[in-house]
Enzyme design. Sequence first.
Site, PDB file in Angstrom:
ATOM      1  CG  ASP A   5      -8.147   0.770   2.628  1.00 47.35           C
ATOM      2  OD1 ASP A   5      -6.827   0.094   2.522  1.00 47.35           O
ATOM      3  OD2 ASP A   5      -8.258   1.568   1.298  1.00 47.35           O
ATOM      4  CG  ASP A  58      -2.497   0.523   1.126  1.00 44.30           C
ATOM      5  OD1 ASP A  58      -2.240   0.851  -0.030  1.00 44.30           O
ATOM      6  OD2 ASP A  58      -2.659   0.990   2.298  1.00 44.30           O
TER       7      ASP A  58
END
Length: 380
Positions: free
Chosen positions: A263, A211
């Site tokens: 997420d 990420d």
Amino acid sequence: LRNASLAAESHGFEPPAMSVTPYASSLLNISEGVLIVMAASLVALGAFFSTADLDIHPPGSFSTALAAPEEEVLEVDQWLAVGFCAMGSGFLVVLFFFMQYMIYVIIFCFCCGGASCITQFGAICLNHLFPVLRNKSVNAPIIGPMSHADIIAGVPALILVSCWVILRNTPYGWPFQDIIGAGFLCWMQRTLRLPNIKIATLFLCVMFFFDIFWVFISPLFFHESVMVRVATGGGTGEAVPMLLRVPAFGDPFGNDRLLGFGDIALPGLLVSYLRRHDLISRRTLSQGYFLPALVGYFVGLNFTIAALCLMRMGQPALLYLVPCTLGTTLVLASRRGEAQLLWDGLPAKEGLIANGDHEDGPSHNKALVDSGVRPPAVVA
């Protein structure tokens, strides 16, 4: 304005005045709170879906009806954890360069997958409430055999997906996208499982750096953030639908608040594992690891939103969520002397395992079976 001023002066009134103020979006909006609550609720809901197969639930209950068949469950191992990162990176690069062609493939897959998930959840509810609907109705091409419950549940699912397709680029499309996304996320947590904290640590740490790289470091190689460009549709006029989306309430010029499915799903897998561990260990919410991890997820989302508001740029949410969930779990387990048990995927049951000592022999497994809980498989 000039004519109004002349008319006002001729009648003895003060001339009108007009002021112009540059538009500035507010740092915070109620939409951030809605997004945080929605994401945390889906993580908690997914954790309850993922533990529906445990023997602690009464036979014939709705919880057992929600349990995924054993053949549908996929256990994450170290190869899948690393491979997920590698495949995700390749997919992001392909989307970055070919978004104008791939966006409609993504939309089509989102519609098909969303309709399937919602249909299956609806059919589970109907089969539980009305067992007669389990009877086979038709044998559809490609899809296969369908029961009456599948057909009935498929109607609202198709309506929901159709509404999203029609309204996806309007201010009214976000509720449909979020409902479809909720079905995806719950289904994922129902069928994907982490066997222990060792695999969870590997998986989440790999995705933590994944990420960060694709949000903050990729501009050094691609001249802009690959993750941000892909998430916003890459200039196609469309947006990637694998996001929870909430509009800026009360701010007609504000941008939608977005949170990627990853997420929610990736920390959700950890929270689901901890929920399973607590139930097998006969732990209450205050004694277990599920609630602290869920609170950590909530706090991590708040940190993400705060960083987004302060930096005014897209944020890698896992940068904040992994330390707040995995870090909280490891610190708490270390303080309780149970880090090795979680690492190996062993239950921590009062009277059977104390002070972090392993009792994983036949007597330990027999005690678990006698308590109505299946002994977990230990992954080396």
